[in-house]
Design an enzyme around this catalytic site. Structure first.
Site, PDB file in Angstrom:
ATOM      1  N   SER A   6      -9.823   1.715   2.475  1.00 57.63           N
ATOM      2  CA  SER A   6      -8.909   2.450   1.657  1.00 57.63           C
ATOM      3  C   SER A   6      -7.861   1.613   0.915  1.00 57.63           C
ATOM      4  O   SER A   6      -7.331   2.070  -0.093  1.00 57.63           O
ATOM      5  CB  SER A   6      -8.188   3.489   2.520  1.00 57.63           C
ATOM      6  OG  SER A   6      -7.347   2.859   3.461  1.00 57.63           O
ATOM      7  N   LYS A  16       0.848  -1.191   0.000  1.00 56.25           N
ATOM      8  CA  LYS A  16       0.000   0.000   0.000  1.00 56.25           C
ATOM      9  C   LYS A  16       0.887   1.246   0.000  1.00 56.25           C
ATOM     10  O   LYS A  16       1.938   1.268   0.650  1.00 56.25           O
ATOM     11  CB  LYS A  16      -0.894  -0.024   1.250  1.00 56.25           C
ATOM     12  CG  LYS A  16      -1.934   1.094   1.290  1.00 56.25           C
ATOM     13  CD  LYS A  16      -2.846   0.929   2.501  1.00 56.25           C
ATOM     14  CE  LYS A  16      -3.934   1.984   2.556  1.00 56.25           C
ATOM     15  NZ  LYS A  16      -4.851   1.780   3.696  1.00 56.25           N
ATOM     16  N   SER A  47     -10.086  -0.704   6.559  1.00 54.39           N
ATOM     17  CA  SER A  47      -9.415  -0.493   5.268  1.00 54.39           C
ATOM     18  C   SER A  47      -8.668  -1.688   4.692  1.00 54.39           C
ATOM     19  O   SER A  47      -8.248  -1.652   3.538  1.00 54.39           O
ATOM     20  CB  SER A  47      -8.448   0.687   5.366  1.00 54.39           C
ATOM     21  OG  SER A  47      -9.171   1.899   5.313  1.00 54.39           O
TER      22      SER A  47
END
Lengths: 471, 94
Positions: free
Chosen positions: A154, A79, A178
Site C-alpha cells: 500500500s 505516508k 506494504s
C-alpha cells in the site's frame, strides 16, 4: 545544482556540513523536482506549505554547531496514515478527507526532534489495504519506471517518491508487505522492523498485531539511519519492545533458502531467475547458503487473510461519523452509521470489514480465526528453528514485477496473491528488508528480500548491507 | 457459498449500507476469498491443541494526567457535529 539522482542521506549530510549547499537549497531542489515530475507520477496528496520554514529552522541548528546529527535538514515524505499535529491525514480515504491530526505520532515526534524536513503526505491504498495504490480514493500512483504500471502498495506513493527523486527518503507502514512490495516494484530499499521496535502510536491502525512503521530509502545505510532515529519503547504503545531487548542470535554467516517456495506455481520466470542470481551474490558476499525446512509456509497467505480482515473489522469500527471524520446523514442514527460507512469507505475496505465480521462471527470463529491463530504460532515455531541455523532467509519480495494499472483491480483474490512472499514476516513479527537486485529484460526493477529473526534487526541490516555491496 | 442474504446480514452487522448493484458482486468475491482461506482447515488437525495468543491488553497507570480541558477544543473540532462541549448525534431513544 544538487544531483538528486546520486544523493543519499549520508552524502547530503556531508554536503550540508561542508556548506556545499544549505538545508533550504536541498528542500527547494526536492520541491522543484516534485513540481516537475509529480503531475505524471502522482505520489503526493499534499505538499506541505511550511517546507522552507522547516528547512530554515534546520539550517539554524546546523549553523549553531549541530553537525553530528545525520538527519538534520533531510527532506522526508510521509505516508498518508501517519499523524502530524495540525496537519491533514486522510489514509487516502473519503471518510477522513478533512481530518486534522490532534497529536504527533511517536515516530514523527522523534524525527521532528532530529530536525527532519517533512515535505508532504504520500498516496497509498485506502487505510493501507491493497497492493497497488489503486484503492486510494484520490487516484493511483504510477510507477516512475513505467507509468502504465502500478507503484505497488500500500505504500506506493512512498516508494514512487523516492524512485522519482521527489524525496530523499520516505516513511511507509507495513502490515503484509506494504513497505517491501512497492519498494520492489519501484527499485528502492524498504525495511520493515521487528514488530514492536517502532511505536505504532500515531499510525492509523489497520491490523494491530501486524502493523509496523518503516523507512523507504535509496540505500540500506539510509534505512538504518531512519530506523535508529524512530525505534524505542513507548508508553503509548504497549506492544513496543523494551529498549534492552536483544534477540538471542549470533552471526553464523549462513543464509537459508526454500527452493519449494520459489518453485511453487504462479512465480514469474524472471523473478525465479533473478532469485538464483541473488543466491550467487549472497555466496559471493561470503555467506554459506543452505536449504531450510518451512513445512507450513504455504499457509501464510490464507492465515494472513483471516487474521488481517478480522483485526480490520474491529479497528474500523471507530469510523462512525460521530467522533471524527466525515458524516453522510440518514434519517436516524442507525442510517447515519450505515450511510457514512457505506458511502465514504471504499470497496476493498468494506469488503475486508465484512470478511472480518464473518470470520469472527459465532459458529465460524473456531474454523477461521481460531485455526488461523494456531497456524500462526506453528509457523513462528518453524522459523524459530530455522533461525537457530541461519542469519536470514532469502526469498523474492514479490511473485511478479510491477503489473499494469487495472490488471488485477477487479479480482480481489488475485490482488491478495501479490502478498505471498511478504505476509510471513508480519505473521511471525520478524524484521524484513527488500533490496533492488536487478531489472527485467523490459527494464522493470526486481528485488531480493531477507527475513531475519525476531528482534535481530541489526544482524538483518548487516546482511542486507553485505548483499547491497555486491552490486 | 455466501448468499445475497448472508451479505445483507453481514453488512447490517458491520453497519455498512450496500447498493443493489454491489449485492450482485460481493457474494462471489467473498465466497472466492473464503474458499481460498479455507485450506487452513486441513493444516490443523482437529486434535491439535489451541495455541494461546501471546499478546494481552496492558493498562498503564493514569499518571501525570494533563490539565482538564486542554485538548477539548482540538478534539471536538474533528467531530462532524457538535453542540458546545458535546458531540452531537441524532436521538437514540424513540
Amino acid at each position: 545544482m544538487i544531483d538528486l539522482k546520486t544523493l543519499t542521506i549520508t552524502k547530503a549530510h556531508e554536503d550540508l556540513v561542508a556548506k556545499k549547499y544549505t538545508c533550504m537549497d536541498l528542500a527547494q531542489a526536492y520541491l522543484d523536482e516534485i513540481k516537475k515530475t509529480d503531475g505524471e507520477v502522482h505520489a503526493y496528496l499534499e505538499v506541505f506549505d511550511d517546507v522552507t520554514q522547516q528547512a530554515e529552522a534546520a539550517q539554524k541548528r546546523l549553523e549553531g554547531g549541530e553537525t553530528n546529527n545525520l538527519l538534520l535538514g533531510i527532506p522526508l515524505g510521509l505516508k498518508d496514515n501517519l499523524l502530524v499535529k495540525g496537519r491533514k491525514v486522510s489514509a487516502a480515504s473519503k471518510i477522513l478527507e478533512n481530518y486534522v491530526a490532534t497529536y504527533d505520532g511517536t515516530a514523527i515526534a522523534k524525527l521532528k526532534e532530529k530536525g527532519v524536513v517533512f515535505l508532504g503526505r504520500l498516496n497509498c491504498d485506502e487505510f493501507a489495504m491493497g497492493a497497488s495504490t489503486e484503492n486510494s480514493a484520490y487516484g493511483v500512483t504510477k510507477n516512475p519506471h513505467d507509468t502504465t504500471r502500478v507503484s505497488g502498495g500500500s505504500s506506493g506513493g512512498s516508494a514512487a517518491a523516492v524512485a522519482a527523486f521527489e524525496a530523499l527518503a520516505t516513511l511507509g507502514s507495513d502490515t503484509g508487505g506494504s513497505i517491501r512490495q512497492p519498494s520492489a516494484f519501484c527499485g528502492t530499499v524498504g525495511f520493515k522492523p521487528t514488530y514492536g521496535r517502532v511505536s505504532r502510536h500515531g499510525l492509523i491502525a489497520m491490523s494491530s498485531s501486524l502493523d509496523q512503521i518503516g523507512p523507504i530509502t535509496r540505500t540500506v545505510e539510509d534505512s538504518k539511519i531512519i530506523y535508529d532515529a524512530m525505534k524505542g519503547s513507548d508508553i503509548f504503545d504497549s506492544t513496543t519492545l523494551s529498549n534492552d531487548f536483544k534477540a538471542d542470535v549470533k552471526a553464523k554467516k549462513k543464509i537459508g533458502i526454500s527452493s519449494s517456495m520459489v518453485e511453487q506455481g504462479g512465480i514469474d520466470p524472471e523473478i525465479k531467475k533473478n532469485f538464483y542470481e541473488s543466491v550467487e551474490r549472497v555466496k559471493k558476499a561470503g555467506y554459506e547458503v543452505v536449504e531450510v525446512s518451512l513445512p507450513n509456509i504455504s499457509y501464510s497467505l490464507p492465515v494472513y487473510y483471516v487474521i488481517c480482515p478480522a483485526e480490520v473489522s474491529s479497528n474500523m469500527a471507530r469510523f462512525d461519523g460521530v467522533k471524527y471524520g466525515s458524516l453522510s446523514e440518514g434519517a436516524n442514527l442507525l442510517e447515519d452509521y450505515m450511510k457514512t460507512r457505506g458511502e465514504l469507505l471504499g470497496k476493498e475496505v468494506r469488503r475486508r470489514i465484512m470478511l472480518g465480521t464473518y470470520v469472527l462471527s459465532a459458529g465460524y470463529y473456531d474454523a477461521y480465526y481460531g485455526k488461523a491463530t494456531t497456524l500462526r504460532e506453528i509457523i513462528k515455531n518453524d522459523f524459530r528453528k530455522v533461525f537457530e541455523e541461519v542469519d536470514a532467509v532469502l526469498m523474492p519480495t514479490s511473485p511478479t514485477p510491477s503489473f499494469k494499472i487495472g490488471e488485477k483491480a477487479s479480482d480481489p483474490l488475485q490482488m491478495y496473491l501479490a502478498d505471498v512472499f511478504t505476509v510471513t514476516a508480519n505473521l511471525i513479527g520478524s524484521p524484513a528488508i527488500s533490496i533492488p537486485s536487478g531489472k527485467t529484460e523490459g527494464g522493470l526493477p526486481l528485488a531480493a528480500q531477507f527475513v531475519g529473526a525476531f528482534g535481530a534487526d541489526e544482524l538483518l541490516l548487516s546482511v542486507a548491507d553485505d548483499f547491497e555491496k555486491t552490486f | 457459498m455466501i448468499s445475497k442474504e448472508d451479505v445483507k446480514k453481514l453488512a447490517n452487522l458491520s453497519r455498512i449500507s450496500v447498493s443493489d448493484e454491489e449485492l450482485e458482486s460481493i457474494p462471489g468475491e467473498i465466497s472466492a476469498i473464503l474458499d481460498y482461506v479455507s485450506q487452513i482447515d486441513k493444516a490443523v488437525s482437529s486434535g491439535a491443541p489451541a495455541v494461546t495468543y501471546p499478546l494481552k491488553n496492558v493498562m498503564r497507570e493514569d499518571a501525570n494526567a494533563h490539565e482538564s480541558g486542554v485538548h477539548t477544543e482540538a478534539i471536538l473540532n474533528e467531530a462532524p457535529k457538535r453542540e458546545g462541549e458535546y458531540v452531537k448525534v441524532k436521538k437514540i431513544l424513540g
